[in-house]
Design a protein around this motif. Structure first.
Motif, mmCIF file in Angstrom:
data_model
loop_
_atom_site.group_PDB
_atom_site.id
_atom_site.type_symbol
_atom_site.label_atom_id
_atom_site.label_comp_id
_atom_site.label_asym_id
_atom_site.label_seq_id
_atom_site.Cartn_x
_atom_site.Cartn_y
_atom_site.Cartn_z
ATOM 1 N N ALA A 244 103.244 26.724 63.517
ATOM 2 C CA ALA A 244 103.149 27.766 65.327
ATOM 3 C C ALA A 244 104.290 28.388 65.127
ATOM 4 C CB ALA A 244 102.777 26.754 65.751
ATOM 5 N N PRO A 245 104.401 29.826 65.826
ATOM 6 C CA PRO A 245 105.186 30.279 66.755
ATOM 7 C C PRO A 245 106.165 29.635 68.057
ATOM 8 C CG PRO A 245 103.139 31.235 67.136
ATOM 9 C CD PRO A 245 103.275 30.048 66.424
ATOM 10 N N LEU A 246 107.393 30.044 67.907
ATOM 11 C CA LEU A 246 108.309 29.413 68.926
ATOM 12 C C LEU A 246 107.775 29.964 70.259
ATOM 13 C CD1 LEU A 246 111.941 30.637 67.744
ATOM 14 C CD2 LEU A 246 110.947 28.152 67.648
ATOM 15 N N LEU A 247 108.014 28.497 71.243
ATOM 16 C CA LEU A 247 107.349 29.390 72.324
ATOM 17 C C LEU A 247 107.468 30.338 73.012
ATOM 18 C CD1 LEU A 247 107.246 25.453 73.759
ATOM 19 C CD2 LEU A 247 105.173 26.753 72.440
ATOM 20 N N ARG A 248 109.068 30.648 72.694
ATOM 21 C CA ARG A 248 109.907 31.510 73.443
ATOM 22 C C ARG A 248 109.155 32.969 73.200
ATOM 23 N NH1 ARG A 248 114.216 29.892 70.912
ATOM 24 N NH2 ARG A 248 115.145 31.231 69.603
ATOM 25 N N ASP A 418 97.037 26.294 62.748
ATOM 26 C CA ASP A 418 98.245 26.185 63.975
ATOM 27 C C ASP A 418 99.031 26.882 64.664
ATOM 28 O OD1 ASP A 418 99.628 23.277 62.856
ATOM 29 O OD2 ASP A 418 100.547 23.993 61.158
ATOM 30 N N LEU A 419 97.168 28.323 64.144
ATOM 31 C CA LEU A 419 98.138 29.360 65.551
ATOM 32 C C LEU A 419 96.987 29.314 66.475
ATOM 33 C CD1 LEU A 419 98.452 32.409 62.781
ATOM 34 C CD2 LEU A 419 100.452 30.816 64.192
ATOM 35 N N ILE A 420 96.586 27.899 67.547
ATOM 36 C CA ILE A 420 94.880 28.213 67.360
ATOM 37 C C ILE A 420 95.491 28.634 69.117
ATOM 38 C CG2 ILE A 420 96.203 25.351 67.697
ATOM 39 C CD1 ILE A 420 92.351 25.906 68.776
ATOM 40 N N LEU A 421 97.622 27.871 69.642
ATOM 41 C CA LEU A 421 97.898 28.618 70.931
ATOM 42 C C LEU A 421 98.146 29.823 70.668
ATOM 43 C CD1 LEU A 421 98.401 27.640 73.532
ATOM 44 C CD2 LEU A 421 100.713 27.798 72.473
ATOM 45 N N PRO A 422 98.613 30.282 69.994
ATOM 46 C CA PRO A 422 98.519 32.078 70.301
ATOM 47 C C PRO A 422 97.452 32.951 69.639
ATOM 48 C CG PRO A 422 99.382 31.653 68.315
ATOM 49 C CD PRO A 422 99.459 30.156 68.836
ATOM 50 N N LEU A 423 96.290 32.301 69.300
ATOM 51 C CA LEU A 423 95.347 32.180 68.931
ATOM 52 C C LEU A 423 94.468 32.516 70.721
ATOM 53 C CD1 LEU A 423 92.869 31.830 66.256
ATOM 54 C CD2 LEU A 423 93.144 34.249 67.155
ATOM 55 N N ILE A 424 94.579 31.159 71.476
ATOM 56 C CA ILE A 424 93.795 31.486 72.564
ATOM 57 C C ILE A 424 94.764 32.348 73.730
ATOM 58 C CG2 ILE A 424 93.978 29.962 74.554
ATOM 59 C CD1 ILE A 424 93.681 27.759 72.404
ATOM 60 N N ILE A 425 95.530 32.403 73.697
ATOM 61 C CA ILE A 425 96.739 33.056 74.287
ATOM 62 C C ILE A 425 96.286 34.640 74.347
ATOM 63 C CG2 ILE A 425 98.899 34.048 75.097
ATOM 64 C CD1 ILE A 425 99.772 31.475 74.646
ATOM 65 N N THR A 426 95.860 35.292 72.854
ATOM 66 C CA THR A 426 95.702 36.330 72.718
ATOM 67 C C THR A 426 94.710 36.606 73.444
ATOM 68 O OG1 THR A 426 97.271 36.688 70.727
ATOM 69 C CG2 THR A 426 95.197 38.396 70.912
ATOM 70 N N THR A 427 93.070 35.855 72.686
ATOM 71 C CA THR A 427 91.690 36.313 73.166
ATOM 72 C C THR A 427 91.395 36.473 74.623
ATOM 73 O OG1 THR A 427 91.455 34.051 72.743
ATOM 74 C CG2 THR A 427 90.826 35.324 70.777
ATOM 75 N N LEU A 428 92.199 35.003 75.254
ATOM 76 C CA LEU A 428 92.326 35.326 76.382
ATOM 77 C C LEU A 428 93.068 36.670 77.602
ATOM 78 C CD1 LEU A 428 91.713 33.617 79.167
ATOM 79 C CD2 LEU A 428 94.260 32.975 79.124
ATOM 80 N N GLY A 429 93.572 37.191 76.554
ATOM 81 C CA GLY A 429 94.720 38.288 77.680
ATOM 82 C C GLY A 429 94.073 39.858 77.048
ATOM 83 N N ALA A 430 93.152 39.489 75.805
ATOM 84 C CA ALA A 430 92.053 40.646 75.110
ATOM 85 C C ALA A 430 90.671 40.581 76.605
ATOM 86 C CB ALA A 430 91.670 40.294 74.195
ATOM 87 N N THR A 431 90.058 39.660 76.773
ATOM 88 C CA THR A 431 88.801 39.881 77.904
ATOM 89 C C THR A 431 88.730 39.671 79.108
ATOM 90 O OG1 THR A 431 88.514 37.415 75.768
ATOM 91 C CG2 THR A 431 87.048 37.560 77.825
ATOM 92 N N MET A 432 90.250 39.277 79.371
ATOM 93 C CA MET A 432 90.138 39.360 80.351
ATOM 94 C C MET A 432 91.276 40.919 80.402
ATOM 95 S SD MET A 432 92.830 36.199 82.046
ATOM 96 C CE MET A 432 92.747 36.730 83.898
ATOM 97 N N LEU A 433 91.368 41.747 80.401
ATOM 98 C CA LEU A 433 91.422 42.623 80.700
ATOM 99 C C LEU A 433 90.946 43.497 80.675
ATOM 100 C CD1 LEU A 433 93.777 44.745 81.506
ATOM 101 C CD2 LEU A 433 94.625 45.398 78.950
ATOM 102 N N ALA A 434 89.735 43.899 79.426
ATOM 103 C CA ALA A 434 88.652 44.871 79.432
ATOM 104 C C ALA A 434 87.613 43.917 80.614
ATOM 105 C CB ALA A 434 87.681 43.434 77.535
ATOM 106 N N GLN A 435 87.588 43.073 81.361
ATOM 107 C CA GLN A 435 86.943 42.694 82.325
ATOM 108 C C GLN A 435 87.102 43.314 83.385
ATOM 109 O OE1 GLN A 435 85.805 38.476 83.204
ATOM 110 N NE2 GLN A 435 84.456 38.895 84.314
ATOM 111 N N VAL A 436 88.283 43.407 83.177
ATOM 112 C CA VAL A 436 89.366 44.056 84.327
ATOM 113 C C VAL A 436 88.239 45.729 84.632
ATOM 114 C CG1 VAL A 436 91.537 44.656 85.851
ATOM 115 C CG2 VAL A 436 90.785 42.381 84.722
#
Length: 467
Positions: A244-248, A418-436
């Motif tokens: 998992a990458p660093l939180l920062r 272990d990459l599930i958290l960055p995956l969620i953040i990336t896909t959420l950002g992509a989905t929300m901006l595409a919808q906007v």
């Protein structure tokens, strides 16, 4: 004591037969439909797995012909062009002559069938999609096998409904959805993502009920067992296991997701533009259609010789990109080149999917982004492969608009939990901006175009008849 024991029967819940009767009395799902869903999963799993094996066989045979047979009589470049052109011709001819609904991915057709607005002619779609898909994918065109697997799986579901004369409308719908899930589960060795794909991506058409959910799960499980029994249990994509990458550093994954949100909207528009371009070229004339497809397939035969990274579905390209085999500039050039080849192949109407090519695009740009982030922020200890995995899920989410499916699909395919958290953040950002930005899910968009074209063709035909 004996009389007391005789007068007090053993509790039914302690007997295995009693448990079964109790379950059946409380569970209102018809057992026959559950059994048929398992049968659908078996058929979808077998057909999808055989399709994968056959595609690999055709690709290997094409290489063997070039090495040992034809190259002795013709120049290598001409041999490569002719073999791929012939394979592509088979795919385009079968689609145009026998089953136009087998063109392209086929997933929009299944979604339309689940909504009762598209017919399912399994007796012609199954052979055309299988053999035509072998030709198109075997020629080296940038297409995936997951779209054909989903369409063939859905058609297996309808075939089983027809053969067993299932009249219940809800049961027929459940088996159709089950076939789609089984096809995807076998195509990517990802049963959980297959279940979620039907529930999430096909949500406008999927009829949520207990029987439908049960059937979809049973089919996906059986299909995946069939795939693993034949092809093994290893992940589809062989990649390093990342910590998992660093939180920062998570803001970088959000930035990557936003970039894919913009690109996803643009990519979906480019797909429809490519389809319109090919429609203007062939004008729905069979000879022009076949000539265009044959020349396109032959061109990819040449690319296979000289630039193989620009051909094929791209699954084999993913490990190479993430293992650092390409420099930053090459990654970006490959990304742009494969965007063009993906649009050409999918826009032409060849029988193949766009799932795998999108995953390859997400990998290339994600690795490119990760390599730059690694240079700019060396203290974060980032690896480009982390962003490659996140990029796969982000582009899928931005184009298909199914973020949970994208997350599960990438995790199951790469085994990087272990990459599930960055995956969620990336896909959420992509989905929300595409919808906007007003982007629409690609499969819903393609289904709408198919229906509109069919209405226009019917209106033109009725006008000709009236005059």
């Amino acid at each position: 004591m004996t009389e007391k024991n005789q007068g007090t029967p053993a509790p039914e819940r302690l007997q295995p037969s009693g448990l079964v009767r109790r379950f059946l009395s409380r569970d209102k799902t018809p057992v026959s439909v559950l059994f048929l869903s398992a049968l659908v999963g078996l058929g979808a799993g077998l057909l999808s797995t055989l399709f994968e094996i056959a595609v690999h066989w055709v690709s290997e045979q094409r290489t063997e012909w070039l090495r040992h047979e034809i190259s002795n009589m013709l120049p290598l470049w001409l041999s490569a062009f002719l073999i791929s052109a012939l394979l592509a011709l088979v795919g385009y001819y079968l689609v145009h002559r026998f089953a136009p609904e087998a063109a392209g991915s086929g997933i929009p057709e299944i979604e339309g069938a689940m909504d009762d607005i598209r017919p399912v002619r399994w007796w012609r779609v199954l052979p055309v999609k299988f053999i035509g898909g072998l030709g198109a994918l075997g020629s080296g065109m940038v297409l995936g096998r997951e779209g054909p697997s989903v369409q063939m799986g859905g058609n297996i579901g309808r075939m089983v409904s027809d053969l067993f004369r299932l009249k219940d409308k809800e049961g027929r719908h459940a088996l159709l959805a089950s076939g789609a899930a089984g096809g995807l589960a076998a195509a990517f060795n990802a049963p959980l993502a297959a279940i979620m794909f039907v529930v999430e991506e096909m949500r406008p058409q999927f009829r949520y009920s207990l029987i439908s959910i049960k059937c979809v799960m049973i089919s996906a499980i059986v299909a995946n067992i069939v795939f693993r029994s034949i092809s093994g249990q290893q992940a589809v994509i062989t990649m390093p296991q990342y910590d998992a990458p660093l939180l920062r550093s998570l803001w970088l994954f959000l930035l990557l997701g936003m970039a894919f949100g913009i690109f996803g909207v643009v990519f979906n528009k480019l797909v429809t533009m490519a389809q319109d371009m090919f429609a203007r070229i062939h004008r729905h004339d069979r000879r022009r259609y076949l000539l265009t497809g044959t020349l396109l397939g032959g061109s990819f035969g040449l690319l296979l010789l000289y630039v193989p990274e620009m051909t094929g579905g791209g699954i084999s390209l993913i490990p190479s990109a993430t293992n650092g085999e390409y420099g930053i500039s090459i990654l970006f050039i490959l990304f742009l080149a494969r965007v063009a080849t993906t649009l050409l192949c999918f826009g032409s109407g060849a029988p193949g999917g766009i799932f795998a090519p999108m995953l390859a695009l997400g990998t290339l740009f994600g690795t490119f982004f990760g390599a730059i982030a690694q240079q700019l922020f060396p203290e974060l200890g980032l690896q480009p492969g982390m962003f490659a995995i996140a990029g796969m899920g982000a582009l899928f989410a931005a184009t298909v608009r199914a973020p949970i499916t994208g997350i599960l699909l990438v995790i199951e395919m790469t085994d990087n939990y272990d990459l599930i958290l960055p995956l969620i953040i990336t896909t959420l950002g992509a989905t929300m901006l595409a919808q906007v930005l007003g982007g629409k899910p690609i499969y819903s968009q393609l289904l709408h175009r198919t229906i509109e074209k069919e209405k226009m063709a019917n209106r033109e035909q009725s006008t000709v008849v009236n005059t």
